[in-house]
Motif scaffolding. Structure first.
Motif, PDB file in Angstrom:
ATOM      1  N   MET A  35      -6.186   0.756  -1.852  1.00 28.24           N
ATOM      2  CA  MET A  35      -6.531  -0.588  -1.359  1.00 28.24           C
ATOM      3  C   MET A  35      -6.922  -1.518  -2.505  1.00 28.24           C
ATOM      4  O   MET A  35      -6.631  -2.705  -2.456  1.00 28.24           O
ATOM      5  N   VAL A  58       0.251 -10.136   1.715  1.00 28.85           N
ATOM      6  CA  VAL A  58      -0.958  -9.474   2.220  1.00 28.85           C
ATOM      7  C   VAL A  58      -1.853 -10.543   2.848  1.00 28.85           C
ATOM      8  O   VAL A  58      -2.204 -11.525   2.195  1.00 28.85           O
ATOM      9  N   LYS A  61      -7.046  -6.982   4.440  1.00 27.57           N
ATOM     10  CA  LYS A  61      -7.267  -5.585   4.083  1.00 27.57           C
ATOM     11  C   LYS A  61      -8.164  -4.968   5.160  1.00 27.57           C
ATOM     12  O   LYS A  61      -9.298  -5.375   5.336  1.00 27.57           O
ATOM     13  N   ILE A  66      -3.219  -2.205   5.333  1.00 28.67           N
ATOM     14  CA  ILE A  66      -3.157  -3.583   4.856  1.00 28.67           C
ATOM     15  C   ILE A  66      -2.226  -4.353   5.780  1.00 28.67           C
ATOM     16  O   ILE A  66      -1.121  -3.888   6.073  1.00 28.67           O
ATOM     17  N   PRO A  80      -1.586   1.421   2.361  1.00 30.05           N
ATOM     18  CA  PRO A  80      -1.340   0.847   1.028  1.00 30.05           C
ATOM     19  C   PRO A  80      -0.482   1.709   0.108  1.00 30.05           C
ATOM     20  O   PRO A  80       0.143   1.191  -0.820  1.00 30.05           O
TER      21      PRO A  80
END
Length: 100
Positions: A35, A58, A61, A66, A80
């Motif tokens: 991550m 992205v 998170k 993600i 990830p």
């Protein structure tokens, strides 16, 4: 080394619970390491099973995944370890120009 034959059922169940908890901790540490390689705004790609590659940004998170938004507006939650960086510039850090 632990002699499992000498442990009672209760002791075995407690040991099992401790082993499972430790394995979850190790998995969480590994995921956390993956991550840390990504930030909101990064351009990434991945290949879903049975589909062509996907390129997106992205947008969040999560705890284990993600969230990636692709060009068609579809949101994907991806581990990830399956993501690859595309390009070096984060869209949040990019220079923005106002269009009138």
């Amino acid at each position: 080394m632990i002699d499992l034959k000498k442990l009672t059922k209760k002791e075995l169940l407690e040991l099992n619970q401790r082993v499972v908890e430790r394995l979850k901790e190790l998995d969480a540490q590994k995921t956390s390491g993956f991550m840390n390689d990504f930030s909101v705004g990064d351009k990434v790609s991945f290949e879903p099973p049975g589909e062509d590659g996907v390129i997106g940004i992205v947008i969040r998170k999560n705890k284990k995944t993600i969230s990636v938004l692709d060009d068609s507006g579809h949101k994907w939650n991806v581990h990830p370890s399956y993501l690859m960086h595309q390009g070096g510039e984060n869209i949040i850090d990019a220079e923005w120009t106002k269009i009138d």
